[in-house]
Design a protein around this motif. Structure first.
Motif, short mmCIF file in Angstrom:
data_model
loop_
_atom_site.label_atom_id
_atom_site.label_comp_id
_atom_site.label_asym_id
_atom_site.label_seq_id
_atom_site.Cartn_x
_atom_site.Cartn_y
_atom_site.Cartn_z
N CYS B 162 -0.15 2.97 -30.67
CA CYS B 162 -0.17 1.53 -30.43
C CYS B 162 -1.59 0.99 -30.37
O CYS B 162 -1.89 -0.06 -30.94
CB CYS B 162 0.53 1.19 -29.12
SG CYS B 162 2.29 1.57 -29.09
N LEU B 172 2.57 -5.08 -32.55
CA LEU B 172 3.88 -4.56 -32.15
C LEU B 172 4.93 -5.50 -32.74
O LEU B 172 4.65 -6.26 -33.65
CB LEU B 172 3.97 -4.47 -30.63
CG LEU B 172 3.06 -3.43 -29.99
CD1 LEU B 172 3.12 -3.53 -28.48
CD2 LEU B 172 3.46 -2.03 -30.42
N ILE B 194 1.07 1.95 -14.22
CA ILE B 194 2.12 0.95 -14.00
C ILE B 194 2.88 0.59 -15.28
O ILE B 194 4.00 0.12 -15.22
CB ILE B 194 1.54 -0.35 -13.38
CG1 ILE B 194 0.50 -0.96 -14.32
CG2 ILE B 194 0.94 -0.06 -12.02
CD1 ILE B 194 0.05 -2.34 -13.92
N GLY B 195 2.28 0.81 -16.45
CA GLY B 195 2.96 0.38 -17.67
C GLY B 195 3.15 -1.12 -17.70
O GLY B 195 4.27 -1.61 -17.65
N PRO B 196 2.07 -1.90 -17.79
CA PRO B 196 2.21 -3.36 -17.72
C PRO B 196 2.95 -3.90 -18.94
O PRO B 196 2.81 -3.39 -20.04
CB PRO B 196 0.77 -3.86 -17.71
CG PRO B 196 -0.02 -2.77 -18.36
CD PRO B 196 0.67 -1.49 -18.03
N GLN B 197 3.74 -4.94 -18.72
CA GLN B 197 4.49 -5.61 -19.78
C GLN B 197 5.25 -4.59 -20.61
O GLN B 197 6.05 -3.83 -20.09
CB GLN B 197 3.53 -6.48 -20.60
CG GLN B 197 2.80 -7.47 -19.66
CD GLN B 197 1.96 -8.47 -20.38
OE1 GLN B 197 2.13 -8.73 -21.54
NE2 GLN B 197 1.04 -9.11 -19.65
N ASN B 198 5.01 -4.53 -21.94
CA ASN B 198 5.82 -3.63 -22.76
C ASN B 198 5.25 -2.23 -22.90
O ASN B 198 5.81 -1.39 -23.59
CB ASN B 198 6.03 -4.23 -24.14
CG ASN B 198 7.35 -4.96 -24.23
OD1 ASN B 198 8.40 -4.37 -23.97
ND2 ASN B 198 7.31 -6.24 -24.52
N MET B 199 4.11 -1.98 -22.25
CA MET B 199 3.55 -0.63 -22.35
C MET B 199 4.38 0.33 -21.51
O MET B 199 4.76 0.01 -20.40
CB MET B 199 2.10 -0.67 -21.83
CG MET B 199 1.45 0.69 -21.77
SD MET B 199 -0.30 0.55 -21.43
CE MET B 199 -0.64 2.20 -20.83
N PRO B 200 4.69 1.50 -22.07
CA PRO B 200 5.45 2.47 -21.27
C PRO B 200 4.63 2.99 -20.09
O PRO B 200 3.40 2.91 -20.08
CB PRO B 200 5.74 3.61 -22.25
CG PRO B 200 5.39 3.11 -23.58
CD PRO B 200 4.42 2.00 -23.41
N VAL B 201 5.32 3.52 -19.10
CA VAL B 201 4.67 4.09 -17.92
C VAL B 201 4.21 5.51 -18.23
O VAL B 201 4.93 6.27 -18.87
CB VAL B 201 5.67 4.10 -16.74
CG1 VAL B 201 5.06 4.79 -15.53
CG2 VAL B 201 6.12 2.70 -16.41
N PHE B 202 2.99 5.84 -17.83
CA PHE B 202 2.53 7.23 -17.92
C PHE B 202 2.21 7.70 -16.50
O PHE B 202 1.07 7.62 -16.05
CB PHE B 202 1.32 7.34 -18.85
CG PHE B 202 1.65 6.99 -20.27
CD1 PHE B 202 2.17 7.94 -21.13
CD2 PHE B 202 1.49 5.70 -20.74
CE1 PHE B 202 2.50 7.62 -22.44
CE2 PHE B 202 1.81 5.37 -22.05
CZ PHE B 202 2.33 6.33 -22.89
#
Lengths: 370, 265
Positions: B162, B172, B194-202
């Motif tokens: 991404c 995206l 936190i994985g803000p907005q559409n970003m996945p959480v790591f």
């Protein structure tokens, strides 16, 4: 034109009116009838070569001198470019542990060499265009066939060569030469035979199966550590390889087929097909990362919209709807890997993918059970 | 020897350097003391669990955030609930200017931040006090002294699809995009957690804090090291480079072809 009219006149006079529509005279069998069309006389004549217009360099000796100056200046510039390229090689050396020096080195040497070549080219063209004579002339084509004397001489040479070498007479010599020439490419065929995949695994079977099988743990890419279901929190995306991939013989080939993206959604967001209800675990789903279009890795996951985007051709897959295609050129949903949890809480595969992963191939339909 | 003694005597009891030394000592001790005190206050300020911070944050929240996120963080039609998002989320969203939103759109965009660092921390303290969530990152994972090679591999596997391999961002779906990564180490760390907005959480089970430190190290290394291949054209890869070749490369070829065939006047 006059001939055309003449021919038509002759025909119409000698035959009935009906046959005028198909006026095929004996002398003009190849000509096509104009029918009722009005034939306009060909008014265009070959205009010939336009009058020669002298260039400024032909008329004005000053301009000619200037053009000459331009040309030799360019040649000298090319010379300077060559010298500069050599100087730049020493002046801007590539230093160890200094990536930026490579850039400077390449840039400077490149400027020198391109100046050297470009200036020669421009100067030569300018020379030809501005200074060399430029009268228009016609160079008539000559027939391709040679004169009878030339042809006879060619035959004579062949005959003589045949006689002197004895190619026609000494048949053993000739045949052994042909045999040697025929055998010469054979080693290449044997060597390049290895490129043919046919004597390895059947490609259809290779494309239809991956490393995943029942009980294989899902592990992190690249470390290969197993993943507990509890570690996959909501919104997470894990990049997954099968356990034991590192030890596999064809690491890259196996990874290219077995790569998986693991995501956790809220279970109520998943709209699962009836027979796949047991394939996920508490909202955790695993899908092949290989795009069904041309096999790019699809891993651009949006955790709110649950869209998966392929960066190559913008195919989009909806993870909530068993990865169906919602946009783009992909023809099929991404294959889902059925997962479960083992006694120790680690995620495992229930089986291999139930269909071949990745793009289509000819025999795919016959191996696809779905 | 005798000359030196004479000079000493001439200057009297004090050495001519004494004034300078005294001044230096005075300045150093004042500065040092100030640094100690201010350092101390900075620590006190970053203690985001103090009641004073929480109260300050509550005021700011009611005035600036509650219209969308609700007076008690319960959320509304215009904004999600913030219960349990944690201090890291607030620090990332407010600290990078994404919140408060300029307007509703495909995604909240980065813009000049609307609050001072202290106000951001106060907001984070208030939100964190109402529900447990990811806290602010430990500074020792933000120093950029990790293993850049490992960070590079992890970045390529987990982030580059991404954010682009050079962290230059990318498109995206439906108008959303992964931004170019030019944030501070703390914000990069928080985004992964936190994985803000559409970003996945790591989360830390996926990428351990050390892994996150390595990734930050790689990003900083990449930002600082010059490109060996010349001008990067935004590091956008084949699109930018192809466009450049298309216009300038083909343009030059067309121009040369026109010049070659033109008659000399």
């Amino acid at each position: 034109m006059a001939d055309d009219h003449g021919a038509r006149d002759v025909v119409s006079a000698g035959q009935s009116a009906r046959s005028v529509a198909v006026p095929v005279s004996a002398s003009q069998e190849t000509s096509v009838s104009p029918g009722l069309g009005v034939i306009a006389p060909d008014r265009f004549e070959n205009p010939g070569i336009p009058p020669h217009q002298p260039r400024v360099t032909d008329l004005d000796p000053k301009k000619e001198k200037r053009a000459e100056r331009t040309v030799y200046t360019l040649f000298y510039l090319s010379l300077a470019g060559s010298v500069f390229a050599i100087a730049a090689y020493f002046g801007f050396p590539i230093e160890e542990n200094n990536i930026a020096s490579t850039r400077m080195n390449n840039l400077m040497i490149g400027i020198g060499i391109s100046l050297a070549l470009l200036a020669i080219g421009i100067a030569a063209v300018h020379w030809g265009k501005a200074l060399m004579p430029e009268e228009e002339m016609i160079d008539h084509r000559h027939p391709v066939i040679g004169s009878p004397a030339t042809r006879a001489r060619a035959v004579e040479i062949f005959d003589q060569a045949n006689k002197e070498s004895g190619l026609g007479r000494r048949s053993l010599l000739r045949n052994s030469l042909i045999g040697a020439l025929v055998a010469f490419p054979l080693p290449a065929i044997v060597l390049f035979r290895d490129l043919y995949p046919g004597n390895q695994e059947d490609p259809v079977s290779a494309l239809s199966h991956t490393m995943w099988k029942e009980g294989v743990r899902l592990t992190r890419d690249p470390s290969g550590t197993p993943i507990r279901a509890s570690e996959v929190t909501l919104g997470s995306a894990f990049h997954v390889i099968p356990e034991g991939l590192d030890e596999s013989e064809h690491y890259l080939e196996e990874k290219a087929k077995a790569a998986v993206l693991l995501m956790r959604l809220r279970p109520d967001e998943l709209n699962e097909i009836e027979e796949r209800k047991s394939w996920s675990y508490d909202g955790i789903v695993a899908y092949s990362k290989i795009c069904t279009h041309v096999g790019c890795p699809v891993a651009l996951y949006e955790q709110i919209t649950h869209h998966l985007l392929c960066p190559c051709h913008q195919s989009q897959f909806d993870v909530t709807n068993h990865c169906e295609v919602i946009f783009g050129p992909a023809a099929r949903p991404l294959p889902q890997l059925p997962i479960a949890v083992d006694d120790e809480g680690y995620l495992i595969a229930q089986s291999d993918f139930t269909e071949p992963v990745g793009p289509s191939f000819w025999e795919r339909a016959s191996v696809n059970d779905n | 020897m005798s000359n030196a003694t004479k000079r000493k005597n001439r200057a009297g009891r004090r050495s001519p350097l004494a004034t300078v030394a005294l001044l230096a000592i005075g300045l150093l001790s004042t500065g040092g003391a100030y640094a100690l005190i201010s350092g101390g206050t900075a620590e006190a300020q970053s203690d985001i669990n103090s009641q004073q911070m929480i109260d300050e944050g509550e005021k700011l929240f009611s005035a600036n955030c509650a219209s969308c996120h609700g007076l008690n963080l319960e959320g509304s039609e215009s904004g999600p609930s913030l219960i349990g998002v944690g201090a890291a989320s607030v620090d990332f969203q407010v600290g990078t200017g994404r919140m408060p939103l300029a307007q509703q759109g495909p995604q909240g965009e980065e813009k000049p931040e609307q609050f001072t660092d202290e106000q951001t921390k106060a907001l984070a303290a208030y939100v964190a006090s109402l529900g447990p969530g990811p806290g602010l990152p430990d500074p020792r994972y933000l120093d950029g002294e990790g293993d850049a090679a490992n960070g590079s591999e992890l970045f390529r596997i987990n982030c580059a699809m991404c954010h682009n391999v050079a962290g230059a961002g990318g498109a995206l779906t439906e108008g959303k995009y992964a931004p170019a990564i030019d944030a501070t180490p703390a914000h990069i760390y928080e985004a992964m957690v936190i994985g803000p907005q559409n970003m996945p959480v790591f989360n830390d089970a996926n990428l351990s804090p050390e892994d996150k430190r390595d990734i930050i190290t790689y990003l900083e290394f990449n930002r600082e090291s010059p490109s060996p291949g010349g001008y990067v054209l935004g590091s956008l890869g084949p699109v930018a480079e192809g466009l450049f070749a298309w216009f300038f490369g083909l343009g030059a070829i067309v121009a040369i072809a026109v010049w070659l065939t033109a008659k000399s006047n």
